[in-house]
Scaffold this motif. Sequence first.
Motif, PDB file in Angstrom:
ATOM      1  N   MET A 115      -0.571   9.354   7.761  1.00  0.00           N
ATOM      2  CA  MET A 115       0.450   9.694   8.762  1.00  0.00           C
ATOM      3  C   MET A 115       0.543  11.204   8.992  1.00  0.00           C
ATOM      4  O   MET A 115       0.931  11.655  10.068  1.00  0.00           O
ATOM      5  CB  MET A 115       1.819   9.170   8.313  1.00  0.00           C
ATOM      6  N   ASN A 116       0.162  11.977   7.976  1.00  0.00           N
ATOM      7  CA  ASN A 116       0.224  13.430   8.085  1.00  0.00           C
ATOM      8  C   ASN A 116      -1.126  14.052   8.462  1.00  0.00           C
ATOM      9  O   ASN A 116      -1.312  15.261   8.320  1.00  0.00           O
ATOM     10  CB  ASN A 116       0.732  14.032   6.782  1.00  0.00           C
ATOM     11  N   GLY A 117      -2.050  13.215   8.899  1.00  0.00           N
ATOM     12  CA  GLY A 117      -3.307  13.728   9.426  1.00  0.00           C
ATOM     13  C   GLY A 117      -4.435  13.867   8.430  1.00  0.00           C
ATOM     14  O   GLY A 117      -5.489  14.422   8.765  1.00  0.00           O
ATOM     15  N   TYR A 118      -4.262  13.370   7.209  1.00  0.00           N
ATOM     16  CA  TYR A 118      -5.326  13.451   6.211  1.00  0.00           C
ATOM     17  C   TYR A 118      -6.166  12.173   6.234  1.00  0.00           C
ATOM     18  O   TYR A 118      -5.639  11.074   6.410  1.00  0.00           O
ATOM     19  CB  TYR A 118      -4.740  13.642   4.815  1.00  0.00           C
ATOM     20  N   LYS A 119      -7.451  12.333   5.996  1.00  0.00           N
ATOM     21  CA  LYS A 119      -8.355  11.182   5.935  1.00  0.00           C
ATOM     22  C   LYS A 119      -8.329  10.660   4.505  1.00  0.00           C
ATOM     23  O   LYS A 119      -8.989  11.206   3.611  1.00  0.00           O
ATOM     24  CB  LYS A 119      -9.766  11.604   6.338  1.00  0.00           C
ATOM     25  N   ALA A 120      -7.560   9.627   4.278  1.00  0.00           N
ATOM     26  CA  ALA A 120      -7.345   9.145   2.914  1.00  0.00           C
ATOM     27  C   ALA A 120      -7.385   7.625   2.860  1.00  0.00           C
ATOM     28  O   ALA A 120      -7.066   6.940   3.839  1.00  0.00           O
ATOM     29  CB  ALA A 120      -5.995   9.640   2.383  1.00  0.00           C
ATOM     30  N   GLU A 121      -7.768   7.102   1.697  1.00  0.00           N
ATOM     31  CA  GLU A 121      -7.745   5.668   1.420  1.00  0.00           C
ATOM     32  C   GLU A 121      -7.284   5.473  -0.019  1.00  0.00           C
ATOM     33  O   GLU A 121      -7.168   6.438  -0.779  1.00  0.00           O
ATOM     34  CB  GLU A 121      -9.125   5.040   1.638  1.00  0.00           C
ATOM     35  N   SER A 146       5.872  11.549   7.554  1.00  0.00           N
ATOM     36  CA  SER A 146       6.092  10.200   7.003  1.00  0.00           C
ATOM     37  C   SER A 146       7.419  10.119   6.263  1.00  0.00           C
ATOM     38  O   SER A 146       7.625   9.178   5.485  1.00  0.00           O
ATOM     39  CB  SER A 146       4.954   9.841   6.054  1.00  0.00           C
ATOM     40  N   ALA A 147       8.298  11.085   6.467  1.00  0.00           N
ATOM     41  CA  ALA A 147       9.561  11.138   5.716  1.00  0.00           C
ATOM     42  C   ALA A 147      10.329   9.823   5.841  1.00  0.00           C
ATOM     43  O   ALA A 147      10.501   9.286   6.938  1.00  0.00           O
ATOM     44  CB  ALA A 147      10.419  12.293   6.228  1.00  0.00           C
ATOM     45  N   GLY A 177       1.755  -2.522   7.508  1.00  0.00           N
ATOM     46  CA  GLY A 177       1.214  -2.502   6.162  1.00  0.00           C
ATOM     47  C   GLY A 177       2.235  -2.550   5.055  1.00  0.00           C
ATOM     48  O   GLY A 177       1.917  -2.389   3.904  1.00  0.00           O
ATOM     49  N   GLY A 178       3.507  -2.747   5.345  1.00  0.00           N
ATOM     50  CA  GLY A 178       4.466  -2.781   4.250  1.00  0.00           C
ATOM     51  C   GLY A 178       5.886  -2.902   4.739  1.00  0.00           C
ATOM     52  O   GLY A 178       6.138  -3.386   5.842  1.00  0.00           O
ATOM     53  N   TYR A 179       6.828  -2.459   3.929  1.00  0.00           N
ATOM     54  CA  TYR A 179       8.233  -2.595   4.243  1.00  0.00           C
ATOM     55  C   TYR A 179       8.934  -1.253   4.111  1.00  0.00           C
ATOM     56  O   TYR A 179       8.577  -0.418   3.289  1.00  0.00           O
ATOM     57  CB  TYR A 179       8.885  -3.594   3.280  1.00  0.00           C
ATOM     58  N   GLU A 180       9.928  -1.068   4.926  1.00  0.00           N
ATOM     59  CA  GLU A 180      10.758   0.124   4.863  1.00  0.00           C
ATOM     60  C   GLU A 180      12.024  -0.225   4.100  1.00  0.00           C
ATOM     61  O   GLU A 180      12.692  -1.201   4.428  1.00  0.00           O
ATOM     62  CB  GLU A 180      11.109   0.559   6.282  1.00  0.00           C
ATOM     63  N   LYS A 181      12.336   0.536   3.076  1.00  0.00           N
ATOM     64  CA  LYS A 181      13.562   0.275   2.353  1.00  0.00           C
ATOM     65  C   LYS A 181      14.478   1.490   2.469  1.00  0.00           C
ATOM     66  O   LYS A 181      14.010   2.609   2.646  1.00  0.00           O
ATOM     67  CB  LYS A 181      13.271  -0.023   0.881  1.00  0.00           C
ATOM     68  N   PRO A 182      15.786   1.290   2.389  1.00  0.00           N
ATOM     69  CA  PRO A 182      16.700   2.423   2.505  1.00  0.00           C
ATOM     70  C   PRO A 182      16.449   3.434   1.396  1.00  0.00           C
ATOM     71  O   PRO A 182      16.196   3.082   0.253  1.00  0.00           O
ATOM     72  CB  PRO A 182      18.077   1.773   2.335  1.00  0.00           C
ATOM     73  N   VAL A 183      16.505   4.704   1.744  1.00  0.00           N
ATOM     74  CA  VAL A 183      16.307   5.761   0.764  1.00  0.00           C
ATOM     75  C   VAL A 183      17.614   6.005   0.031  1.00  0.00           C
ATOM     76  O   VAL A 183      18.681   6.042   0.642  1.00  0.00           O
ATOM     77  CB  VAL A 183      15.844   7.060   1.467  1.00  0.00           C
TER      78      VAL A 183
END
Length: 521
Positions: A263-269, A381-382, A416-422
Motif C-alpha cells: 500500500m505504501n509503494g514497496y514491492k513486497a510479498e 495504510s494507517a 485480503g482480510g478484515y479491518e478491525k477497530p484500532v
Amino acid sequence: MKFTELPLSEEVLAGVEKAGYTDCTLVQETVLPVSLTGKDVMVQSKTGSGKTAVYLLTILEKYSRNNSSAALIVSPTRELAVQIEEDAKLLSAGFPDYRIGCFYGGVGYKEQNEELSSGLNLYVGTPGRLLDFAKSNKLDFRCFDTVVLDEADRMFDMGFYPDVQSMFAQMRKSEERQTMLFSATLSTKVRNLAWKYMSEPEEIAVQPEEITVKKITQELFHVTKDEKFQLLLSILKKQDPSSCLIFTNTKDMAVEVAKRLVMNGYKAEYLMGDMPQSKRLKTLDRMKEGKLPYLVATDVAARGLQIDDLELVVNYDIPEDFESYVHRIGRTARAGKSGKAITLACEEYIYGLEPIENYIQMKIPVVWPDEIGLEKVEDKSAGYHYHSRRPQQKRAERSGERRKGSKQKPVQRKSGGYEKPVRNDEKEYAKLSKMSLEERMAYYKSEFGGESVKKSAKPQAQRVQQQKKSVENRKKPQPAKPQSEAVKKPQPAKPLEGQNAEVKSARKGLFARIKAKIFGE
C-alpha cells in the motif's frame, strides 16, 4: 587451501570451477580431507560456512570412482532441499549423466513419482515425503551407500527425530555406508543418533554457530506497538536496501506487514509455512533473482535459506526464542560479506530482549530515531489490520449473519482480510514515547515482567484469581428455581406390565422421595 590441492577428479573440479570456487572455506579445508577417505563425520558448523559443498563434493568424488553409488541427503525444510538440489546441479556439471531428484511435501506426487521411476544418483528430500515413498515401496533406503543429515538440530527441533530413526532402521548397516551429519549444535539427541547409527564418526567442530556474527551491524529501536510500522517505513526510506528480509512472529502479522508495504509503494510479498509449495518456491526464486526486494516471513525462513547479497534483516517482532535471533540475522553477512540487522522492540515482545542479550553476551546498541535523523513518512495504510479468515467467518460472511454466541462485533471486509477497530491507546503511547530508555524499560518490567523469560507474571496471576473465583462460585448453593405448574403435582405412575413386587416397591419409594423433595413433606 585451494580446491586443486584436494584429491578430486577432473570431473569434480570442472563443477567446482563452474561454481566459481577457488579457495576452500575453513570447514571445507578441515572436513574434506577426512570425508573424501570415506570415513563417517559428525560436523558442528554454523550456517553459511560452506558445509553444503563439503558433502556434495564428497558424494560426487565417490561417484567418479564408482558410478553405481547412490546418495541420500535429508533436509529439515523444503526450501533447504531445493537449495541443495540447485547447488548439486551446479557442482555436478562435469557429469552430464548425473541425475538428481528432490522430494518434499506440499506438492503432488505425480512428477516426483516419475523422477523416482527414472532412476537417480542423488536423492534430496524431507523426512515426511521420503518415508511416504518408502511405505509405498517406491523408495528403498537400502540402496544408499552415502547418507547425509543436514541441519540435524533443526530437524529434531521440528519433531523429525522419530522419522529419522525410522529411515536409519531401514538402511544398510552403518559399516556398509558412509554417513555425514552436519549440525549447528551437537545436542544430546544429535549425539545419540550419531552413536547409534554411525560407524565410529570423527567429530569435527569448525566455526560452530557463533552467538553473534561479527560482520553484522546490529541496531535496536524501542517503539510502541502502534508506532512500529510507521518506524519501519522511516527506516526503509533512510536505508533504501536493495534487498530486505523482514521477520514477524505470526502468520497474520507477516501478511499484514507485506500488504501495508505494498500500500505504501514497496514491492513486497510474504512467506509462511502453510502456503502452497509452488507459491513458496516462486516467491523465493524471485527474491534470489533480485526481482523481489522485500520479503516478509515467519521463522520458516530463518534457517536454510541462502539469499546472496541480502543487505538488511529487520526483526519486526523480537523473536520469542533467543536462538531464533541468531538464525534470523544470520541470513545476511553470508560468505564473509557484511550486513545489517535492525530489531524493533515493542511492549508486546520486550520480554524476549533480555534472554537474547544474555545469549549473545552483549547489549544490542540502542538507536533513537531523532539521533540519526529519521524522517516521519506518511503511512498510506494507517489503520489497516489483517485477520486470517477462519471457517466460521467464511460461513457468517456467506449468510450475512454473525456466528451464534460470538461477542465480537461485525467486521468490515477489506481486500485480503478484515479491518478491525484500532485500540484507543494514544495517550498511553504518547506517554511512553516521552520516556527515557531507563524509564521505558522500568515500565516494561513492571507491566510485562521483564525478569521473566517467557510469560509475564501479571496475566498468570489474573488467570489464577479468575479460576479461584470460578471454583468458589460453583461451591455456593444455588437459589431454587421457580417451579412451573406442570411439575408442581407429580402425576401418578402408570403401572408397567410384567413388573415384579420388588421393582414396584422400589418405584413406589422413589416417587415418595421425589414428592417429599418437591413439596417438603
